[in-house]
Design a protein around this motif. Structure first.
Motif, short mmCIF file in Angstrom:
data_model
loop_
_atom_site.label_atom_id
_atom_site.label_comp_id
_atom_site.label_asym_id
_atom_site.label_seq_id
_atom_site.Cartn_x
_atom_site.Cartn_y
_atom_site.Cartn_z
N THR A 309 0.85 -1.20 0.00
CA THR A 309 0.00 0.00 0.00
C THR A 309 0.88 1.24 0.00
O THR A 309 1.82 1.35 0.79
CB THR A 309 -0.90 0.02 1.26
N PRO A 310 0.61 2.21 -0.88
CA PRO A 310 1.46 3.39 -0.95
C PRO A 310 1.45 4.19 0.35
O PRO A 310 0.47 4.16 1.09
CB PRO A 310 0.84 4.20 -2.10
N VAL A 311 2.57 4.87 0.61
CA VAL A 311 2.70 5.66 1.82
C VAL A 311 2.55 7.13 1.47
O VAL A 311 2.59 7.52 0.31
CB VAL A 311 4.07 5.42 2.50
N SER A 312 2.36 7.93 2.50
CA SER A 312 2.23 9.37 2.29
C SER A 312 3.47 9.92 1.59
O SER A 312 4.60 9.57 1.94
CB SER A 312 2.07 10.07 3.65
N PRO A 313 3.28 10.80 0.60
CA PRO A 313 4.44 11.36 -0.09
C PRO A 313 5.30 12.23 0.83
O PRO A 313 6.44 12.54 0.50
CB PRO A 313 3.82 12.20 -1.22
N HIS A 314 4.74 12.66 1.95
CA HIS A 314 5.49 13.51 2.87
C HIS A 314 5.95 12.75 4.11
O HIS A 314 6.31 13.35 5.11
CB HIS A 314 4.63 14.71 3.29
N ASN A 315 5.96 11.43 4.04
CA ASN A 315 6.39 10.63 5.17
C ASN A 315 7.84 10.92 5.51
O ASN A 315 8.68 11.09 4.62
CB ASN A 315 6.23 9.14 4.80
N TRP A 316 8.16 10.95 6.82
CA TRP A 316 9.52 11.31 7.22
C TRP A 316 10.37 10.09 7.59
O TRP A 316 11.30 10.18 8.36
CB TRP A 316 9.53 12.32 8.35
N ALA A 317 10.04 8.92 7.02
CA ALA A 317 10.93 7.77 7.14
C ALA A 317 12.26 8.09 6.46
O ALA A 317 12.32 8.87 5.50
CB ALA A 317 10.30 6.54 6.50
N LEU A 318 13.34 7.47 6.95
CA LEU A 318 14.67 7.77 6.42
C LEU A 318 14.76 7.55 4.93
O LEU A 318 15.26 8.39 4.17
CB LEU A 318 15.71 6.92 7.15
N SER A 319 14.24 6.39 4.45
CA SER A 319 14.33 6.10 3.02
C SER A 319 13.50 7.09 2.20
O SER A 319 13.88 7.46 1.08
CB SER A 319 13.90 4.66 2.73
N VAL A 379 12.88 -2.80 11.26
CA VAL A 379 11.82 -2.70 10.25
C VAL A 379 11.18 -1.32 10.31
O VAL A 379 10.91 -0.69 9.28
CB VAL A 379 10.77 -3.81 10.46
N ALA A 380 10.91 -0.84 11.53
CA ALA A 380 10.29 0.48 11.67
C ALA A 380 11.23 1.59 11.21
O ALA A 380 10.81 2.55 10.55
CB ALA A 380 9.89 0.70 13.13
N ALA A 381 12.52 1.45 11.52
CA ALA A 381 13.47 2.53 11.22
C ALA A 381 13.78 2.64 9.74
O ALA A 381 13.94 3.75 9.21
CB ALA A 381 14.76 2.30 12.01
N PHE A 382 13.89 1.51 9.04
CA PHE A 382 14.32 1.54 7.63
C PHE A 382 13.20 1.28 6.64
O PHE A 382 13.45 1.24 5.44
CB PHE A 382 15.45 0.53 7.42
N GLY A 383 12.00 1.10 7.12
CA GLY A 383 10.87 0.87 6.22
C GLY A 383 10.49 2.13 5.47
O GLY A 383 10.98 3.22 5.75
N TRP A 389 4.22 5.73 16.74
CA TRP A 389 3.80 4.49 17.40
C TRP A 389 4.46 3.26 16.80
O TRP A 389 4.46 2.20 17.41
CB TRP A 389 2.28 4.36 17.36
N TYR A 390 5.06 3.37 15.60
CA TYR A 390 5.79 2.22 15.06
C TYR A 390 6.99 1.86 15.94
O TYR A 390 7.44 0.71 15.94
CB TYR A 390 6.29 2.53 13.65
N ALA A 391 7.50 2.84 16.67
CA ALA A 391 8.63 2.56 17.57
C ALA A 391 8.26 1.51 18.61
O ALA A 391 9.13 0.81 19.13
CB ALA A 391 9.08 3.85 18.26
N LEU A 392 6.97 1.40 18.92
CA LEU A 392 6.53 0.44 19.92
C LEU A 392 6.69 -0.99 19.47
O LEU A 392 6.73 -1.91 20.31
CB LEU A 392 5.07 0.71 20.31
N TRP A 393 6.78 -1.24 18.17
CA TRP A 393 6.96 -2.61 17.68
C TRP A 393 8.18 -3.25 18.33
O TRP A 393 8.10 -4.36 18.86
CB TRP A 393 7.14 -2.63 16.18
N GLY A 394 9.30 -2.55 18.27
CA GLY A 394 10.51 -3.09 18.86
C GLY A 394 10.64 -2.77 20.33
O GLY A 394 11.13 -3.59 21.12
N LEU A 395 10.19 -1.59 20.73
CA LEU A 395 10.35 -1.15 22.12
C LEU A 395 9.69 -2.11 23.09
O LEU A 395 10.23 -2.40 24.16
CB LEU A 395 9.74 0.25 22.25
N PHE A 396 8.53 -2.65 22.73
CA PHE A 396 7.78 -3.56 23.60
C PHE A 396 8.64 -4.74 24.01
O PHE A 396 8.70 -5.11 25.20
CB PHE A 396 6.52 -3.99 22.85
N LEU A 397 9.33 -5.35 23.05
CA LEU A 397 10.13 -6.53 23.36
C LEU A 397 11.52 -6.17 23.88
O LEU A 397 12.10 -6.91 24.68
CB LEU A 397 10.24 -7.42 22.12
N ILE A 398 12.06 -5.03 23.44
CA ILE A 398 13.33 -4.57 24.02
C ILE A 398 13.13 -4.30 25.51
O ILE A 398 14.01 -4.57 26.33
CB ILE A 398 13.83 -3.32 23.27
#
Length: 464
Positions: A309-319, A379-383, A389-398
């Motif tokens: 599914t396409p993402v927002s054109p203004h998304n601030w993910a690193l890629s 996955v959250a950082a480089f996706g 809230w995507y940070a919680l994916w890894g934070l929960f188990l860390i």
């Protein structure tokens, strides 16, 4: 002299924070379109100040509670669960905050309930009041969620008959169920990983991001993480098949949880099962669960194609940031390759993710819970898309498996930054709103400082 810390003080301070969040959200949150106020409206402005005042109070309460958890007389996990319930209480009936995604969930549930192909069409196909609530960017986009979540959303649509207030409350209750499962799983995962259960609950369940985005925002990441957590707990014990089923259900809410199946396999191997048998058992259980859940939901397998599914054109993910910067540079140079910059960077981001995740599992095979947490964080950082809230994916188990206090401190610092990163309306930031948000945060710091000074005064008088 240190600020006096006790559980009661932390509980009251955090309650004040979430109460201000709820009150401020009444005029500045992600309100239904008929109730939206212009940003320049005085009530919306005061609400924005109130929300950020509350966010800073909540962060301060959480950090003070962290000091108490590290003290010689830390609170018990039961004490911390009570604190979580108290802090969450004001948010139960508050309007959605920090995102309008919950309206998309309700519209997609209504589409499934009406036997519409939610993967081929966006909420605009549904029409009516629910579709009007969805952010314009997503009205023509198919659902990126799996059949398990869509079945839940469809059932909720049937129960509430499409009524918006009841639907919002219902979706928040679903999110609260997810948070409850997270809180139930954390102590057991922490004990298995040799970590402190109280510290795990503090970082993984009482985290401000959980309250702001999973409770106040009612994001379906809560039910994904809750199912993932209890699935791993089942795999720790004598129920590896049940663990694989629960983790698969989590992945059929949101796809990143599928990485949890690797942890289920490793946990079986560590328990003495042969690797080949562990892999076959997990794959068969996952496949059977996928077929059964998709058949029950009645959505078909369109969710596989919806993963891109396409993402927002203004998304601030690193890629995405690198893709836009490269595209702008190529346009300036007059190159015809400019339109390819963003997709190329997205592919590179996925390739980096695959390499890093493989390296994590190679190095941390003996610590599968921690490896899974770091993998989900990668996955959250480089996706291609990222949200706080995507940070919680890894934070929960860390939180459950962090090997040192320094890791927890770094994660806590990231939490503090991300908790301030989104407007309560879920919309883009302008300079006026930024100033109001900063004003609310500064006002909270001033109030906290004055409280600190007032608490010190009696002790200073006694030593004078």
């Amino acid at each position: 002299m240190a600020f006096p810390v006790d559980l009661r003080r932390c509980q009251v301070l955090g309650l004040a924070g979430t109460a201000f969040l709820a009150l401020g959200g009444e005029t500045s949150g992600a309100l239904p379109v008929r109730d939206l106020l212009a940003p320049a409206n005085i009530h919306a402005a005061l609400g924005l100040v109130g929300v950020y005042f509350g966010v800073v109070l909540l962060i301060a309460a959480w950090l003070l509670l962290g000091r108490l958890v590290r003290s010689t007389e830390p609170p018990t996990p039961r004490d911390l669960l009570l604190v979580l319930a108290v802090w969450a209480a004001p948010l139960l009936l508050a309007p959605p905050l920090f995102s309008r995604d919950v309206y998309s969930y309700l519209a997609q549930g209504a589409m499934v309930d009406a036997h519409m192909d939610v993967y081929a069409h966006g909420p605009s196909q549904l029409g009516g009041p629910l579709a009007d609530e969805v952010a314009p960017l997503w009205r023509h986009t198919g659902a990126p969620y799996g059949p398990v979540f869509l079945a839940v959303a469809s059932a909720l649509s049937g129960l509430t008959r499409g009524e918006l207030p009841a639907g919002l409350v219902g979706m928040r209750l679903v999110a609260l169920l997810g948070v409850a499962l997270m809180a139930a799983a954390l102590p057991r995962l922490a004990r298995h990983s040799g970590a402190d259960p109280a510290a795990a609950l503090w970082l993984g369940a009482l985290n401000p991001l959980v309250l702001l985005h999973l409770v106040a925002g009612a994001h379906n990441d809560a039910i994904m993480l809750g199912l993932l957590g209890v699935g791993l707990v089942a795999a720790l014990g004598r129920w590896p098949v049940l663990g694989a089923v629960l983790v698969t259900l989590a992945a059929l809410v949101k796809a990143p949880a599928v990485l949890g199946l690797a942890a289920v396999v490793v946990l079986q191997v560590r328990a003495g099962r042969r690797p080949a048998k562990a892999v076959v058992t997990t794959v068969v259980a996952a496949a059977a669960t996928t077929v059964a859940a998709t058949a029950v939901a009645g959505t078909g397998y369109g969710w596989i194609g919806a993963l891109d599914t396409p993402v927002s054109p203004h998304n601030w993910a690193l890629s995405s940031l690198l893709g836009r910067a490269t595209g702008a540079l190529l346009e300036r140079l007059g190159s015809d390759l400019a339109p390819l910059a963003l997709p190329v960077w997205h592919v590179l981001g996925l390739a980096v993710t695959a390499v890093v995740v493989a390296a994590i599992w190679w190095r941390l095979r003996p610590r599968p819970v921690y490896a899974l947490g770091l993998s989900l964080a990668t996955v959250a950082a480089f996706g291609p898309a990222i949200r706080p809230w995507y940070a919680l994916w890894g934070l929960f188990l860390i939180a459950a498996a962090a090997p040192t206090a320094s890791v927890r401190h770094r994660v806590a610092a990231v939490t503090g930054v991300l908790a301030l990163a989104t407007l309560p309306s879920g919309g883009p930031v302008d300079s006026g709103q930024l100033m109001l948000a900063v004003s609310g945060g500064v006002l909270a710091v001033v109030v906290l400082w004055q409280a600190h000074q007032a608490a010190q005064a009696p002790a200073l008088e006694r030593t004078a």
